[in-house]
Design a protein around this motif. Structure first.
Motif, PDB file in Angstrom:
ATOM      1  N   LEU A 189     -36.669  25.798 -63.234  1.00 51.23           N
ATOM      2  CA  LEU A 189     -35.128  25.799 -62.683  1.00 51.23           C
ATOM      3  C   LEU A 189     -34.609  24.354 -62.269  1.00 51.23           C
ATOM      4  N   SER A 217     -31.844  19.303 -64.140  1.00 50.66           N
ATOM      5  CA  SER A 217     -30.772  19.186 -62.972  1.00 50.66           C
ATOM      6  C   SER A 217     -30.411  17.998 -62.501  1.00 50.66           C
ATOM      7  N   ASP A 277     -19.501  25.846 -61.169  1.00 48.13           N
ATOM      8  CA  ASP A 277     -19.526  27.074 -61.324  1.00 48.13           C
ATOM      9  C   ASP A 277     -19.752  28.029 -60.146  1.00 48.13           C
ATOM     10  N   ASP A 293     -28.035  33.057 -64.433  1.00 49.71           N
ATOM     11  CA  ASP A 293     -27.326  32.797 -65.729  1.00 49.71           C
ATOM     12  C   ASP A 293     -25.914  33.405 -65.539  1.00 49.71           C
ATOM     13  N   GLY A 322     -24.110  30.963 -63.631  1.00 45.36           N
ATOM     14  CA  GLY A 322     -23.887  29.810 -64.242  1.00 45.36           C
ATOM     15  C   GLY A 322     -22.682  29.811 -65.325  1.00 45.36           C
ATOM     16  N   ALA A 323     -22.530  30.893 -65.878  1.00 48.40           N
ATOM     17  CA  ALA A 323     -21.672  31.100 -66.891  1.00 48.40           C
ATOM     18  C   ALA A 323     -20.169  31.448 -66.455  1.00 48.40           C
ATOM     19  N   GLY A 376     -30.878  24.908 -62.337  1.00 44.95           N
ATOM     20  CA  GLY A 376     -31.111  25.769 -63.499  1.00 44.95           C
ATOM     21  C   GLY A 376     -29.752  25.618 -64.405  1.00 44.95           C
ATOM     22  N   THR A 377     -29.015  26.644 -64.725  1.00 46.03           N
ATOM     23  CA  THR A 377     -27.693  26.681 -65.412  1.00 46.03           C
ATOM     24  C   THR A 377     -26.558  26.561 -64.388  1.00 46.03           C
ATOM     25  N   ILE A 378     -26.823  26.479 -63.108  1.00 46.11           N
ATOM     26  CA  ILE A 378     -25.608  26.613 -62.125  1.00 46.11           C
ATOM     27  C   ILE A 378     -25.208  25.288 -61.905  1.00 46.11           C
ATOM     28  N   GLY A 379     -23.939  24.806 -62.156  1.00 52.63           N
ATOM     29  CA  GLY A 379     -23.293  23.444 -61.489  1.00 52.63           C
ATOM     30  C   GLY A 379     -22.428  23.800 -60.496  1.00 52.63           C
ATOM     31  N   PRO A 415     -25.647  20.038 -63.929  1.00 53.81           N
ATOM     32  CA  PRO A 415     -26.229  20.951 -63.554  1.00 53.81           C
ATOM     33  C   PRO A 415     -26.987  20.767 -61.956  1.00 53.81           C
TER      34      PRO A 415
END
Length: 153
Positions: free
Chosen positions: A118, A122, A32, A49, A52-53, A26-29, A23
């Motif tokens: 966030l 990470s 993504d 989100d 990231g999804a 936050g949820t973003i890699g 990552p």
């Protein structure tokens, strides 16, 4: 280049390659983020989100760029090419800069108010950013001077 520079670049290349799949914010890699999002910006009305999804094909994701940077730094470590090393580091730092710039446009207030949450977990950002900074510093180390036969100081 010096031997410890080769070793540092090798370690940095491994760190950047591993960090490409973790990552970033936050949820973003990196896997993504589409390259089109970096070029045109993230669409309005989308949350972090949702970004990231999303499932992005590997060949069109930021992870390809980061893995390519890791390969360039690895080649610089193996063959002692400063040009390839500099190219990899500059492209990697530019990619992270563009990502930060594009995320700052739609999520400015959220990034400023929730940056502690966030940046929790990470580790991908830490590995990629730290690896690139250490690679940059190791590329700044001067070359070894050739030894002259019969010269004493």
């Amino acid at each position: 280049m010096r031997t410890f520079v080769h070793l540092l670049l090798l370690v940095c290349a491994v760190a950047v390659a591993v960090g490409a799949f973790g990552p970033l914010i936050g949820t973003i890699g990196a896997r993504d983020v589409r390259l089109e999002d970096l070029r045109a910006g993230f669409g309005s009305g989308r949350s972090m989100d949702q970004i990231g999804a999303q499932s992005v094909p590997f060949q069109t994701s930021l992870a390809v760029v980061v893995v390519g940077v890791a390969v360039a730094v690895l080649l610089a470590a193996l063959f002692g090419s400063r040009l390839i090393g500099w190219l990899g580091v500059v492209v990697g730092l530019a990619a992270l800069g563009v990502l930060a710039w594009r995320l700052d446009e739609p999520f400015d207030q959220q990034l400023r108010s929730d940056y502690r949450d966030l940046l929790t977990g990470s580790w991908g950002l830490y590995l990629v950013g730290g690896g690139l900074v250490i690679a940059l510093l190791s590329l700044l180390v001067p070359r070894e001077r050739p030894k002259r036969n019969g010269a004493t100081l």
